[in-house]
Motif scaffolding. Structure first.
Motif, short mmCIF file in Angstrom:
data_model
loop_
_atom_site.label_atom_id
_atom_site.label_comp_id
_atom_site.label_asym_id
_atom_site.label_seq_id
_atom_site.Cartn_x
_atom_site.Cartn_y
_atom_site.Cartn_z
N VAL A 1 46.92 34.58 28.75
CA VAL A 1 45.73 35.42 28.83
C VAL A 1 45.76 36.34 27.61
O VAL A 1 46.78 36.96 27.32
N LEU A 2 44.64 36.41 26.92
CA LEU A 2 44.52 37.29 25.77
C LEU A 2 43.97 38.63 26.21
O LEU A 2 42.91 38.69 26.84
N LEU B 1 52.87 47.54 30.79
CA LEU B 1 52.32 47.37 32.14
C LEU B 1 51.79 45.94 32.31
O LEU B 1 52.04 45.29 33.33
N CYS B 2 51.07 45.45 31.31
CA CYS B 2 50.50 44.10 31.39
C CYS B 2 51.59 43.02 31.42
O CYS B 2 51.47 42.06 32.18
N GLY C 1 52.75 35.46 37.60
CA GLY C 1 52.92 34.13 37.03
C GLY C 1 52.07 33.82 35.82
O GLY C 1 51.75 32.66 35.57
N LEU C 2 51.72 34.83 35.05
CA LEU C 2 50.95 34.63 33.83
C LEU C 2 51.75 35.06 32.62
O LEU C 2 52.74 35.77 32.73
N GLU C 3 51.30 34.63 31.46
CA GLU C 3 51.78 35.16 30.20
C GLU C 3 50.61 35.86 29.53
O GLU C 3 49.45 35.52 29.77
N VAL C 4 50.92 36.84 28.70
CA VAL C 4 49.87 37.59 28.01
C VAL C 4 50.16 37.67 26.52
O VAL C 4 51.31 37.64 26.10
N TYR D 1 43.99 47.30 33.69
CA TYR D 1 44.41 46.05 33.05
C TYR D 1 45.22 45.20 34.02
O TYR D 1 45.06 43.99 34.08
N GLY D 2 46.10 45.84 34.76
CA GLY D 2 46.90 45.13 35.75
C GLY D 2 46.03 44.53 36.85
O GLY D 2 46.26 43.42 37.30
N VAL D 3 45.02 45.29 37.28
CA VAL D 3 44.08 44.79 38.29
C VAL D 3 43.37 43.55 37.76
O VAL D 3 43.21 42.55 38.47
N ALA D 4 42.95 43.60 36.51
CA ALA D 4 42.25 42.46 35.91
C ALA D 4 43.16 41.23 35.86
O ALA D 4 42.73 40.12 36.19
N LEU D 5 44.40 41.41 35.48
CA LEU D 5 45.34 40.29 35.43
C LEU D 5 45.61 39.72 36.82
O LEU D 5 45.65 38.50 37.00
N GLU D 6 45.77 40.59 37.78
CA GLU D 6 46.01 40.13 39.14
C GLU D 6 44.81 39.34 39.66
O GLU D 6 44.97 38.29 40.31
#
Length: 148
Positions: free
Chosen positions: A8-9, A38-39, A47-50, A136-141
């Motif tokens: 994820v960018l 945090l991200c 389970g993502l990469e950023v 940002y964390g909410v968006a990734l989740e």
């Protein structure tokens, strides 16, 4: 995250390099590095990469979005001021054909009227605002749970 899933960018636009220094009463004391930490932690938890990109230049952000079309699985973007006026940013995000999550550290609807509209919002599957860097964390989740 499986090896075949693209990262994820996370894009931050103009002036976000000044987080922690610029108007801390509005944007908080956390820095851009704090947001990236945090991200990374949230991404690992879900389970993502950023990957991260910050620029104060509209064209550089548009160019990076074009690359993301092939190299990323989704975009989390805080376009900063560009979100309020940049049709080029809007068009690049739409052309990416990726899931987009828009993040704003402050709640712009409680601020100046020019901050009430975003050209990014209409390209996004979701919007998080007013939660500081935690947005940002909410968006990734959300992306991990609902999209990727």
């Amino acid at each position: 995250m499986s090896n075949d899933r693209k990262p994820v960018l996370v894009i931050n636009g103009p002036n976000l390099n000044l987080l922690g220094k610029r108007e801390p009463g509005i944007y908080g004391a956390a820095t851009l590095a704090d947001m990236e930490d945090l991200c990374r932690k949230k991404a690992a938890d879900v389970g993502l990469e950023v990957e991260f990109f910050q620029s104060n230049h509209e064209g550089a952000i548009v160019d990076r979005i074009h690359v993301a079309r092939e190299e990323s699985s989704a975009i989390v973007i805080n376009g900063g001021a560009l979100g309020h006026y940049s049709i080029a940013l809007h068009d690049a995000l739409r052309a990416s054909e990726l899931p987009i999550m828009e993040v704003h550290i402050s709640n712009g609807t409680k601020r100046e009227s020019f901050r009430h509209h975003s050209y990014v919002t209409v390209t996004a599957i979701g919007l998080v605002k007013g939660m500081g860097i935690f947005g940002y964390g909410v968006a990734l989740e959300y992306l991990a749970t609902h999209q990727l």
